[in-house]
Design an enzyme around this catalytic site. Structure first.
Site, PDB file in Angstrom:
ATOM      1  N   SER A 203       0.833  -1.200   0.000  1.00  0.00           N
ATOM      2  CA  SER A 203       0.000   0.000   0.000  1.00  0.00           C
ATOM      3  C   SER A 203       0.866   1.248   0.000  1.00  0.00           C
ATOM      4  O   SER A 203       1.942   1.274   0.600  1.00  0.00           O
ATOM      5  CB  SER A 203      -0.917   0.022   1.220  1.00  0.00           C
ATOM      6  OG  SER A 203      -1.629   1.242   1.291  1.00  0.00           O
ATOM      7  N   TYR A 216      -1.538  -1.084  10.211  1.00  0.00           N
ATOM      8  CA  TYR A 216      -1.752  -1.259   8.776  1.00  0.00           C
ATOM      9  C   TYR A 216      -0.543  -0.741   7.997  1.00  0.00           C
ATOM     10  O   TYR A 216       0.007  -1.436   7.144  1.00  0.00           O
ATOM     11  CB  TYR A 216      -3.015  -0.524   8.331  1.00  0.00           C
ATOM     12  CG  TYR A 216      -3.369  -0.750   6.884  1.00  0.00           C
ATOM     13  CD1 TYR A 216      -3.979  -1.925   6.477  1.00  0.00           C
ATOM     14  CD2 TYR A 216      -3.090   0.212   5.923  1.00  0.00           C
ATOM     15  CE1 TYR A 216      -4.307  -2.144   5.141  1.00  0.00           C
ATOM     16  CE2 TYR A 216      -3.411   0.012   4.590  1.00  0.00           C
ATOM     17  CZ  TYR A 216      -4.023  -1.162   4.205  1.00  0.00           C
ATOM     18  OH  TYR A 216      -4.321  -1.368   2.878  1.00  0.00           O
TER      19      TYR A 216
END
Length: 332
Positions: A203, A216
């Site tokens: 990401s 995350y």
């Protein structure tokens, strides 16, 4: 008796001017090379991939028959499974054991009746020995040469307010499960003497500090570094490694997060899961790390130019103006 003293005349003004002019030219050349190394070496491969590389067929590229995709019941994983099936690959679908998984399998079979599909319903956030045993049993009679580690979810809030076991579960699903799956199937490919590729959905959030989504961001950064390191080791075995850093994508990843204005803004420029899947398949065997979408490219350039510590410092100063800070402070 006075002795004649030697008088040293100053340098002519034009000589001094020429000296400083030469220094400015040299400084300009040095700065040009620094900018090229920081930005040019990043943008040139990106332009080459985007403008000059044609789509590729992974079945033909690796002589593969089977692929495995985690997080395959929806979003990017579902789009990857569909794309691989269209190339003639049979697909093992790994996802949470619910109706969505069986629906995805049924839909794919209806769309690609000539392909085989196997569903493995597991929770990748808990009990690694359980989910690995199920995956190994489902694939023991086949050779998987194309692996897409795509599963992941987002847990937001102040770190101290979240249950630590849930945070560790987030890390397990987003990163550690990918490492376990990669270890198993990489060994299998080498044992069978097969080429292949192992892909990771990382990401762009990992390029900058990600407060209120610390696990995350950390898990995605782990995947990127792991992929870059593993690519060197896997080269002798003809196994390609790639990690993709998508920008904001229209999936269910943000379904359980607060309705932040920044997310509404990014949604205007969001990619579809199909677009992200296409870029990931397009990148296999061509690059190790790839960014896709404007947000990913801009934040990567910022992180290459401005020191991460400086960025973090200014985020600390401005923390109370961050929409996430205001949203989660109200919940605290």
């Amino acid at each position: 008796m006075l002795m004649n003293s030697q008088i040293v005349s100053p340098l002519p003004i034009h000589s001094v001017t020429l000296f400083f002019a030469d220094m400015w030219i040299l400084l300009g050349k040095i700065c040009t090379w620094i900018v090229f190394l920081l930005i040019g070496t990043y943008l040139l491969p990106l332009i080459w991939l985007t403008c000059f590389c044609k789509p590729q067929d992974l079945k033909r590229k690796y002589g593969a028959t089977w692929a495995l995709v985690t997080g395959a019941s929806q979003g990017i994983g579902r789009a990857i499974a569909s794309k691989l099936s269209s190339q003639g690959l049979n697909v093992v679908l790994v996802a949470i054991d619910d109706d969505q998984l069986e629906t995805a399998k049924r839909q794919l079979k209806a769309e690609f009746p000539r392909q085989e599909f196997r569903s493995v319903g597991v929770d990748l956030s808990v009990e690694p020995h359980v989910y690995m045993n199920k995956i190994m049993q489902a694939t023991e009679d086949i050779v998987v040469q194309v692996v897409f580690n795509n599963a992941g979810y987002l847990s937001m809030g102040f770190f101290r307010h979240q249950d630590v076991e849930k945070l560790i579960g987030n890390l397990e699903c987003n990163a550690l499960s990918a490492i376990r799956i990669t270890h198993h199937f990489m060994k299998r490919m080498i044992e069978h003497g097969c080429p292949g590729c192992i892909c990771f959905t990382a990401s762009a959030v990992s390029f900058l500090p990600s407060p209120f989504a610390s696990m995350y961001g950390a898990s995605k950064a782990l995947l990127s570094h792991f992929a870059a390191s593993l690519a060197v080791e896997a080269r002798d075995n003809h196994i390609d490694i790639v990690a993709l850093h998508p920008s904001y994508t229209r999936t269910h990843l943000y379904a359980n997060t607060p309705k932040l204005l920044i997310l509404n803004f990014l949604d205007r420029f969001a990619a579809t899961p199909e677009e992200v899947a296409e870029v990931l398949i397009h990148s296999a065997g061509r690059v190790i790390l790839r960014d896709t979408g404007g947000y990913a490219v801009i934040t990567k350039l910022i992180s290459r130019i401005v020191d991460m510590g400086v960025i973090t410092y200014f985020m600390m100063i401005a923390r109370k103006w961050l929409p996430e800070y205001r949203a989660f402070s109200k919940k605290a």
